[in-house]
Design a protein around this motif. Structure first.
Motif: not given
Lengths: 430, 430
Positions: A247, A344-346, A348-355, A359
């Protein structure tokens, strides 16, 4: 890849250095085009559209017909994806609305603060092979929630005089009031001065190449505000043995594919994790269509081992990353302690691409260390805060003497008089 | 004084024009001093302190002893006035604190926004005959409430190497962490690069002469943020027959005494009021110690008659005044309709000087038309907004597909992969 173990604090500033570019050459070109657009308006816009975009247009404004056509061209699953993203961005930015702040600071002295929309907003969306419709969402959605009156979008036309349909679809969906087929320096100059076709705006948002970046800087000298200073995109991941190496590698690579000058950093208290991520990067890199770009950015990336979380946090705050992923056993320590970061992405299941997409948080963020002193784009970016005050006779009697004394001490007699006259009138009425 | 009756909208932009200054000559000097301070640190600061302030100092930092001495020199009534002002400023700015904005945009997708202090703040306070201790309050009080870690204040020393005691008193009272006897370009350059004596800061606030203004602009090119672009101070009063002419005149004069380039405008739907104010100005002007300055500013001022409140409001929004006094029968119409203004003062008993000193609102405001796109200084000026997000397995399953589709459509495969890998892992775990 560069692995650095236990760098001493005196080496941090060199270690964390970002690539700098000289813009002197570009500046001259940008200034010339600004002068020309200021003087000749659409004529100059036409000249540079022909020169840089290779196309002559009779009309810069995208028609409703063209928009309708674009809507028809977009696959339903992309439409649905964009709508989901829009909905989340809307929820997050609408929640940022603040009430009027009202306070009676002294009896009879009523003060309040209110945010009102910046009336005329310009959005710049680059053209090219990757149509950044996601950026349309990130800028137009909050502009609309803020209540901005005019939301103008400029994007360069392709050789056929068209803007990518996904950009048109998103712009139409998010309430952009005017879409113009104008790109580059001439677009920024047009929105700065106004031309026959391009409205003058008060604040310009959006990404762009070096020419656009320098043009936005120049625009500020003519009274136009901009979202923030620009720089290459960057990601810092702090991770330990609780992180999944594959990841982490995928996040570092998603940053690396942006450009050869992208900044990618991994900070870890685990040498095992560093080695595992390094291996995973090699495996995943080979499968990427933008491998050539990502490879160069990865070659400049740094994997930094430090002894403990405290040192890691200090180093991260010194850097001030645009994107900051936390994936450790001590997540709360980093969340509480981070002073300088864009988003800030917190876990294992919060990839930067979500933001980046869906998200709900904004992806227009301060890079190049500007997280130390600038906010990412948020609802307030589209408003300005104004203050109001209403003072009663009782109120001016309560604070009048203090004002007289202070004004006198600053040598400003007329400031004092404005109060004295009023106090005297109140006395005389008695 | 210039009286203009019923100007047609096509003449407004000329009518409302502000005086512009060329800064080209100054720019060269400022750049040279910046280079020297960057290279030589305190040595360069010493050189220019000697040159511009006519004094040589062994130590730039103001000692606790000097502060104690200053406290002893301030009259009790001034201390009390400053304390009252501080208390009101504190109440108004503390009320501007915002809670963390938390929202679950989609099930399992938790996003929040938080404001964190800008860690290192620099305040510039000019020297000279009028010691602007009120500006110390306006900047240091909110910086302190925001939680800024370092609050550095620079102010030029007099010929004896001292800073005005009222400035020291206010700085000490409001929690400034370091006071330095450095002024002008060398102070701004010092806070931009850091020297042996002057700490590098992230954001610089405060007024100054043309040199300081240009220096602050230049500082932004080195990654330092500034409060806002500067310009001559300005006041626009809208008043009708419900206004007291003497009060209006006193407010216009309190603006005019700032400098010969101050902007003073009266807009009215009453020719009687305009004439009465004009007479009052002549009477009050003669009594002012700063008459020479005020007279010149008044000579450039404009008294504008318009037919009705709607036209007045439109004209005022076109101008975007820094200070805006409303004193009419239609106050609410103007309060609701004003789009562009720094701070608004309502009614006969709310002089601008109340906001300059003691009502609680901030007096560092956007001038020169910047009220269209910039906020005045407020609590948020000392913070930056950061976003956070934490996504659960459920959450990434909910928005993952949308991210994959959008990333693919933007040609960013690695962005897609970062999601695909995670979704696959969740699937495999089943």
């Amino acid at each position: 890849m560069n692995k650095i173990y236990n760098p001493t604090p005196d080496t941090w500033s060199t270690l964390l250095e970002r690539p700098t570019k000289t813009v002197d050459d570009i500046e001259f070109t940008v200034k010339e085009i600004f002068k020309e657009v200021q003087k000749k308006g659409d004529l100059a816009v036409a000249k540079y559209t022909s020169l840089f975009d290779g196309v002559s247009l009779d009309n810069y404004e995208v028609s409703q017909e063209e928009i309708n056509e674009a809507i028809g061209l977009i696959a339903n699953e992309l439409k649905e994806a964009i709508q989901l993203a829009k909905s989340n961005i809307e929820k997050f930015h609408a929640a940022q609305k603040t009430d009027r702040v009202i306070i009676e600071t002294t009896e009879g002295v009523n003060c309040w603060q209110e945010k009102r929309p910046i009336q005329k907003i310009g959005l710049y969306i680059p053209g090219g092979t990757a149509p950044l419709f996601s950026t349309v969402l990130m800028l137009a959605v909050p502009a609309n929630i803020a209540g901005c009156n005019e939301i103008v979008l400029c994007s360069p036309p392709d050789k056929n005089g068209n803007i990518n349909p996904a950009i048109l679809y998103a712009a139409n969906l998010c309430g952009v009031t005017k879409i113009l087929k104008v790109g580059g320096i001439q677009a920024i100059a047009g929105m700065t001065f106004g031309t026959e076709s391009i409205p003058k705006v008060y604040k310009i948002f959006g990404p762009g190449n070096q020419f656009v970046t320098v043009a936005k800087q120049l625009a500020t000298q003519f009274g136009v505000a901009i979202d923030m200073p620009a720089g290459p995109s960057e990601l810092l991941v702090v991770a330990d043995d609780t992180a999944v190496p594959a990841f982490v590698a995928s996040d570092l690579l998603s940053q690396a594919e942006h450009g050869t000058d992208s900044q990618v950093l991994l900070v870890s208290t685990s040498k095992n994790l560093i080695d595992a991520v390094e291996k995973e990067i090699q495996i995943q890199l080979d499968l990427l269509p933008r491998k050539a770009i990502a490879e160069k950015a990865i070659a400049n990336s740094k994997l930094i081992y430090v002894e403990n979380d405290s040192i890691a946090l200090e180093l991260i705050n010194e850097y001030g990353p645009e994107h900051f992923i936390i994936c450790t056993a001590a997540d709360d320590f980093y969340i509480d302690g981070i002073e300088n970061a864009g988003s800030v992405f917190i876990g294992n299941y919060t990839p930067e691409s979500a933001g980046d997409y869906a998200s709900g948080t904004n992806h227009t963020l301060p890079t190049n260390g500007f997280a130390k002193n600038y906010s990412g784009v948020n609802l307030d970016s589209f408003t300005k805060s104004m203050t109001f005050q209403k003072i009663s006779k009782k109120g001016i009697q309560n604070i009048g003497k203090a004002i007289e004394i202070m004004a006198e001490a600053e040598g400003l007699q007329a400031h004092k008089n404005a109060v004295t006259l009023r106090l005297k009138t109140i006395e005389d009425e008695k």
